[in-house]
Write a protein that holds these residues in place. Sequence first.
Motif, PDB file in Angstrom:
ATOM      1  N   MET A 349       0.820  -1.210   0.000  1.00 54.12           N
ATOM      2  CA  MET A 349       0.000   0.000   0.000  1.00 54.12           C
ATOM      3  C   MET A 349       0.856   1.263   0.000  1.00 54.12           C
ATOM      4  O   MET A 349       0.327   2.347   0.131  1.00 54.12           O
ATOM      5  CB  MET A 349      -0.902   0.027   1.240  1.00 54.12           C
ATOM      6  CG  MET A 349      -1.667  -1.238   1.498  1.00 54.12           C
ATOM      7  SD  MET A 349      -3.011  -1.491   0.333  1.00 54.12           S
ATOM      8  CE  MET A 349      -3.270  -3.240   0.541  1.00 54.12           C
ATOM      9  N   ARG A 350       2.165   1.114  -0.088  1.00 57.11           N
ATOM     10  CA  ARG A 350       3.018   2.283   0.081  1.00 57.11           C
ATOM     11  C   ARG A 350       3.171   3.047  -1.230  1.00 57.11           C
ATOM     12  O   ARG A 350       3.424   4.235  -1.240  1.00 57.11           O
ATOM     13  CB  ARG A 350       4.373   1.836   0.613  1.00 57.11           C
ATOM     14  CG  ARG A 350       5.086   2.908   1.390  1.00 57.11           C
ATOM     15  CD  ARG A 350       6.427   2.418   1.885  1.00 57.11           C
ATOM     16  NE  ARG A 350       6.327   1.521   3.008  1.00 57.11           N
ATOM     17  CZ  ARG A 350       7.118   0.454   3.172  1.00 57.11           C
ATOM     18  NH1 ARG A 350       8.029   0.155   2.276  1.00 57.11           N
ATOM     19  NH2 ARG A 350       6.995  -0.319   4.234  1.00 57.11           N
ATOM     20  N   GLY A 351       3.048   2.371  -2.342  1.00 59.57           N
ATOM     21  CA  GLY A 351       3.104   3.067  -3.624  1.00 59.57           C
ATOM     22  C   GLY A 351       4.502   3.469  -4.056  1.00 59.57           C
ATOM     23  O   GLY A 351       4.658   4.402  -4.838  1.00 59.57           O
ATOM     24  N   ASP A 352       5.537   2.796  -3.551  1.00 59.72           N
ATOM     25  CA  ASP A 352       6.891   3.120  -4.015  1.00 59.72           C
ATOM     26  C   ASP A 352       7.071   2.614  -5.439  1.00 59.72           C
ATOM     27  O   ASP A 352       6.824   1.442  -5.728  1.00 59.72           O
ATOM     28  CB  ASP A 352       7.944   2.465  -3.110  1.00 59.72           C
ATOM     29  CG  ASP A 352       8.049   3.190  -1.791  1.00 59.72           C
ATOM     30  OD1 ASP A 352       7.438   4.268  -1.668  1.00 59.72           O
ATOM     31  OD2 ASP A 352       8.743   2.680  -0.886  1.00 59.72           O
TER      32      ASP A 352
ATOM     33  N   HIS B 527      -1.128   2.395  -8.181  1.00 62.49           N
ATOM     34  CA  HIS B 527      -0.989   2.448  -6.724  1.00 62.49           C
ATOM     35  C   HIS B 527      -2.262   1.886  -6.109  1.00 62.49           C
ATOM     36  O   HIS B 527      -3.321   1.883  -6.733  1.00 62.49           O
ATOM     37  CB  HIS B 527      -0.787   3.896  -6.286  1.00 62.49           C
ATOM     38  CG  HIS B 527      -0.780   4.088  -4.796  1.00 62.49           C
ATOM     39  ND1 HIS B 527      -0.006   3.328  -3.954  1.00 62.49           N
ATOM     40  CD2 HIS B 527      -1.460   4.959  -4.005  1.00 62.49           C
ATOM     41  CE1 HIS B 527      -0.204   3.729  -2.699  1.00 62.49           C
ATOM     42  NE2 HIS B 527      -1.082   4.703  -2.708  1.00 62.49           N
ATOM     43  N   LEU B 528      -2.110   1.385  -4.876  1.00 63.81           N
ATOM     44  CA  LEU B 528      -3.282   0.905  -4.151  1.00 63.81           C
ATOM     45  C   LEU B 528      -3.223   1.568  -2.790  1.00 63.81           C
ATOM     46  O   LEU B 528      -2.376   1.208  -1.972  1.00 63.81           O
ATOM     47  CB  LEU B 528      -3.177  -0.619  -4.009  1.00 63.81           C
ATOM     48  CG  LEU B 528      -4.401  -1.414  -4.370  1.00 63.81           C
ATOM     49  CD1 LEU B 528      -4.082  -2.868  -4.448  1.00 63.81           C
ATOM     50  CD2 LEU B 528      -5.481  -1.150  -3.362  1.00 63.81           C
ATOM     51  N   GLY B 529      -4.050   2.555  -2.571  1.00 65.63           N
ATOM     52  CA  GLY B 529      -3.939   3.342  -1.342  1.00 65.63           C
ATOM     53  C   GLY B 529      -4.955   2.913  -0.296  1.00 65.63           C
ATOM     54  O   GLY B 529      -5.979   2.310  -0.606  1.00 65.63           O
ATOM     55  N   TYR B 530      -4.625   3.224   0.948  1.00 63.80           N
ATOM     56  CA  TYR B 530      -5.574   2.962   2.026  1.00 63.80           C
ATOM     57  C   TYR B 530      -6.864   3.741   1.792  1.00 63.80           C
ATOM     58  O   TYR B 530      -6.843   4.841   1.247  1.00 63.80           O
ATOM     59  CB  TYR B 530      -4.979   3.389   3.366  1.00 63.80           C
ATOM     60  CG  TYR B 530      -3.896   2.465   3.856  1.00 63.80           C
ATOM     61  CD1 TYR B 530      -4.143   1.107   4.000  1.00 63.80           C
ATOM     62  CD2 TYR B 530      -2.637   2.950   4.183  1.00 63.80           C
ATOM     63  CE1 TYR B 530      -3.157   0.256   4.455  1.00 63.80           C
ATOM     64  CE2 TYR B 530      -1.642   2.101   4.635  1.00 63.80           C
ATOM     65  CZ  TYR B 530      -1.907   0.746   4.767  1.00 63.80           C
ATOM     66  OH  TYR B 530      -0.931  -0.090   5.213  1.00 63.80           O
ATOM     67  N   ALA B 591       1.517   9.076  -1.999  1.00 67.37           N
ATOM     68  CA  ALA B 591       2.445   8.178  -2.679  1.00 67.37           C
ATOM     69  C   ALA B 591       3.239   8.938  -3.732  1.00 67.37           C
ATOM     70  O   ALA B 591       4.455   8.752  -3.870  1.00 67.37           O
ATOM     71  CB  ALA B 591       1.677   7.022  -3.313  1.00 67.37           C
ATOM     72  N   ARG B 594       5.827  11.184  -2.078  1.00 66.14           N
ATOM     73  CA  ARG B 594       6.881  10.360  -1.511  1.00 66.14           C
ATOM     74  C   ARG B 594       7.889   9.957  -2.585  1.00 66.14           C
ATOM     75  O   ARG B 594       9.099  10.028  -2.393  1.00 66.14           O
ATOM     76  CB  ARG B 594       6.221   9.115  -0.920  1.00 66.14           C
ATOM     77  CG  ARG B 594       7.053   8.320   0.029  1.00 66.14           C
ATOM     78  CD  ARG B 594       6.209   7.143   0.516  1.00 66.14           C
ATOM     79  NE  ARG B 594       7.040   5.950   0.552  1.00 66.14           N
ATOM     80  CZ  ARG B 594       7.785   5.636   1.593  1.00 66.14           C
ATOM     81  NH1 ARG B 594       7.778   6.387   2.661  1.00 66.14           N
ATOM     82  NH2 ARG B 594       8.541   4.557   1.573  1.00 66.14           N
ATOM     83  N   ASN B 595       7.375   9.567  -3.739  1.00 65.08           N
ATOM     84  CA  ASN B 595       8.263   9.152  -4.816  1.00 65.08           C
ATOM     85  C   ASN B 595       9.071  10.329  -5.357  1.00 65.08           C
ATOM     86  O   ASN B 595      10.252  10.187  -5.660  1.00 65.08           O
ATOM     87  CB  ASN B 595       7.468   8.488  -5.934  1.00 65.08           C
ATOM     88  CG  ASN B 595       7.099   7.055  -5.591  1.00 65.08           C
ATOM     89  OD1 ASN B 595       7.977   6.238  -5.354  1.00 65.08           O
ATOM     90  ND2 ASN B 595       5.817   6.759  -5.528  1.00 65.08           N
TER      91      ASN B 595
END
Lengths: 373, 835
Positions: A349-352, B527-530, B591, B594-595
């Motif tokens: 779930m972090r999406g790195d 992406h798979l987010g909360y 996300a 962060r990247n």
Amino acid sequence: MTASESPEELAARAGAKIAAATNTAELETLRVAVLGKNGEITQRLRAVRDAPPEERRELGLKLNRAKNEIENALNARRDTLALRESRAALVSEKLDATLPAEELVLGHIHPVHRVIEEIVSLCSALGFTVAEGPDIEDGFHAFSALNIPPWHPARQDMDTFYLKPDDNNGAGADEEHTPCLLRPHTSSAQIRTMLSSPPPLRIVAPGRTFRSDSDATHAPMFHQLEALVVEKDVHMGHLRGTIETFLRGFFQNDSLPIRFRPSHFPFTEPSAEVDVGYHIKDDTVHIGSDGDGDGDSKWMEILGCGMVHPNVLKNCGVSPDKWQGFAWGIGIERLAILKYGAPDLRAFMRGDLDWLRRYGFRPWAKPAAAWGE
Amino acid sequence: MRFTLSWLGEHLEFAAGSRQPEFIARRLTELGLDVEHLERPAAGLENFVVGRIVAVEKHPRADRLHVCRVDTGREIAQVVCGAPNVAAGRAGVFAAPGCDIPGTGLHLKPAEIRGVESRGMLLSERELGVSDDHDGIVLFDEPAPAAGTPYLKASGRDDVIFDVAVTPNRGDWYSVRGIARELAAGGCGRLRPLPDYIPPVGHESPLRWRRAMAENDAALVPAVRGRHLRIDANGASPAWLRRRLEAAGQKSISTLVDLTNYFTFDLGRPLHVFDAAKVSGDLVLRRARAGEKLVALDEEEYALTPDDIVIASGADGEKVEAIAGIMGGLESGVDESSREIMLEVALFDSVSVAKTGRRLGLESEARRRFERGLDPKSLIYGERLASGMILRLCGGAASEPVGFGRIPARRGVVSLPLDYTRKLGGLSVSAARQTKHLKALGFEVEKVAASKRHPRGVLRCRAPSWRGDVETTACLVEDILRLEGYARIPARQLDAAAAVLSPAVSAGRSRESRLRHLAAWRGLDEHLGYSFVGADEAALFAVAGDSDGDGDGDGDGAGRTATVTAPRLRNPISAELSVMRPSVLASLVRAGARNLSRGHRRVALFELGPRYLGARPEEQESCLGIFRGGIFAPRFWRGDERDADIYDVKADVLAALAACDLRTDSLRSGNVEGDGPEWMHPTRGGAIFLGEKVLAHYGEAHPLRWKEMGLRGAVVMAEVYLGVLPGARYRVAGRRSAPVVSLQPAWRDFAFVVDAGVDAERVLRAIRGAGVREIGGVRLFDVYSGEELGTGRVGYAVEVMFRPAGRSFTDAELEDLSAGIVSRVREETGGELRS
């Protein structure tokens, strides 16, 4: 040009010049000199009428023959020279084909969705269709209908997330019928399906599930897939056969060791947990028995299942006297970890980008069959 | 549940060959008791033996060292020892040279210590790795085992510990006896009978038990039985008891406390002992009063409510001493000085205990058993055996039993049609074997003759007292299958003919899958987010219209005008994950950021998942969120480097909408200009409309908000609201046939100049509107401005394609169409052809 020159001699002389021409421009000059308005042949043809009448016909024929010969020679030579000149031009047009083209930038499909697609494909071949349910549930669908009454220890064991009461659309404290919690399992989709569609049923319901738990092996959100079959004559034997087909198909391993052992879930009876064999090689878990046969095959729990509890059927208006059913539930991330080696649950779930590119799937890698297009 | 093999042997007389830990573990698993571990705490201790210290002399050159002569059973070894408690005549644990010392990791070799040879070592508990005790060497109590006896045998540590997961339905399995009983039923041996012990009565109990509850509450405490005991001592427990509790994961405290714990694990019979000197009056069972509090044995204070049952003392029962079935109070607990005690053995309603425990968040071994249901008959035998054991280990005398209530009547009969085991379980089991299995599990079984409804007959089964879980026929089938072995159930395949021959997934779900693959083809990583985000993100990505409260709703993405509040969690695991996201972008942005901050120069992410506009099922909506940050086109020899801009995500959005079967020319784009979502740049974002419905938003991230979140760089985002789109449908029939036109189209270029405030979209729509049937395509190929146009003016160069229908256009027709376009643009936008 000499007047005494015969047409044959003229043609021969012109032919030699044509053959000697080195480019099309030179050739064109020659053509004008011989065949042009004032060219030698043209003039000689014009002069035919001045020749003695008995020679005219003969001379005319000879000159026309010579003209044709020269024309043919000119054309042939022009083709040759034109081709040579075009080739030379192509050489000068050279491009370096090794310069890089624009790269195709491709994204990746998340492993969770890849695994869901695989399972849906697999189960569609077994006659299952996909059902869904909402993430925010009420106590009835998430628990009570599943034979977990409010006081039941299982409600606590599941570490359920609840919404703040004032966010429940003002419906008050009735946990049973107000959407007030995040479903801790996809089993609630089972209830919704049975309530909305009469049996026989064969469904799989993948989706998000939530538990207030977070450490190396638990994430507060993860994915489950619930499978449900309700038919007249299905029993534990079908449960076993279907799950074996499912697991062997998913792991692409016909000889995957599978073990059913008794367990307990409030919503099934009899209940079972299912283990698959695995072995460890080079510090990595491999599903399936060790090909070399050295070392013990170990068991790893992979899913829970059972015959739908008669109370659950009754809660959904399905008569347990007429219908029997079985269900299983399985964690999607866990399957992805086991099949594709993605090591860290939290990374899902972090999406790195580095992780997504390493463990994600190319867009064309789409399991076939299930999609109605 | 943890226990040892020898403890199991107290209750189970093993069948021949059954006393093998691996065999027992396998049978437990097959019976439904999942063995999580088999522990051998003795690993590494196999080589040590009992050594008798024959003589002790002072080391000639070191004050604190002794030179000992140790009888190892095979020889007399000389050992230099530094322990202060070494003493001639005592027996210790001897390690010969060549042994590995578990506590220190050393490999023992013959050595010379200050000139004296030492061949071996006498070990402390820490060196053995069994505790942290390093005050001295281990010395056995006398009479000690003979020299040379293996240490494991001498210490009783040769036991295997089973760690078993107990399913929540089987309260009876939370006891060694219950597990032994199951193994006996499973053919591993014979269950030893419980001793039939009745304590002698030495005095009259000074304390009584009383129930002070309304008549209809009586079922909450059906019965209590106690006994007053005057004991001689409450010291340390004997070694066997300490070892078993240690194996069960319990700390040894004092004999009385250890015994209550022991009965909890051994018989599944929770007990409590009050220090009778610390309570007065009767012991009263009652509902707690509002505002009452108790400091429990875990030294935490618990606030009680009238939903909780308590045990109280005092003249009027005003002092709470224990929370029924969960934990006793600190104040009235026993300690080493206790000499008068009251033993409490009770039956409590499992639901009541579960509710109180859940509300207080108080876990205890007692609660675990009460809420899963225990054997009501244990009221009598549990009390007798516990009293007897206290007298044995603590000495003293007992009173007569005191208490109230009676054991509730047993449950009714469950009927099992004999053919039902096959019908539900898929395994044919003979009537005799079904009966045998149920009887082995303690059921009383009576066969009823066959009837028309049940041609094979019915077994009428009455469950034993410890099986409160048996409610349904299916439960009996499970018991029979467990004893037969699940492995014996033959696998069967589902009937293929019953399968549904329609697509396995709905058109909507198929559409979502298609969008994921499309996005990946367009270079976006999934992406798979909360589903939950922080309050800040939730506010930033809240559906516009609620935060400014203007209620116009036209920028809210879904045509909603009502105020939308994202549901918040009551028990989030952190503030960053506490609000249900009102937009997929709310988790995608984290996300993405962060990247970017980790040095990725090109970040392109998407997520297709739910947003939550409220708690109701219909307020959960699928959305496609797109995030592009940093470089879109990298430096390249054929073109310039550029960052992602809003037209890149607009293209993503239009591609997605096309993949949803929407015709691009039916869509309209518009500038939002302050009307858009909070996250969006006020003048650099747009929306895609279908009629009046907003299908998608796309734009630059609001630079000020972006900065607030501590992020930098060019970021564009978009969100497609799939829930708003026309529903997906599979195309059932084929296409209608129509002739394919192969006439040559004609192209004309136009250059219009309009006021800068006029949206390009209006100019393009005006052009299309001039010839809906004839115009096959409109392409804006240049945008320019400059002094020659005048300030506040902008020029658009447009290529229009005319598509002939039945025959080619004549020049005159093309002139007319072109003139129509020019006048339409002038009428609708005030634009003029550039002269």
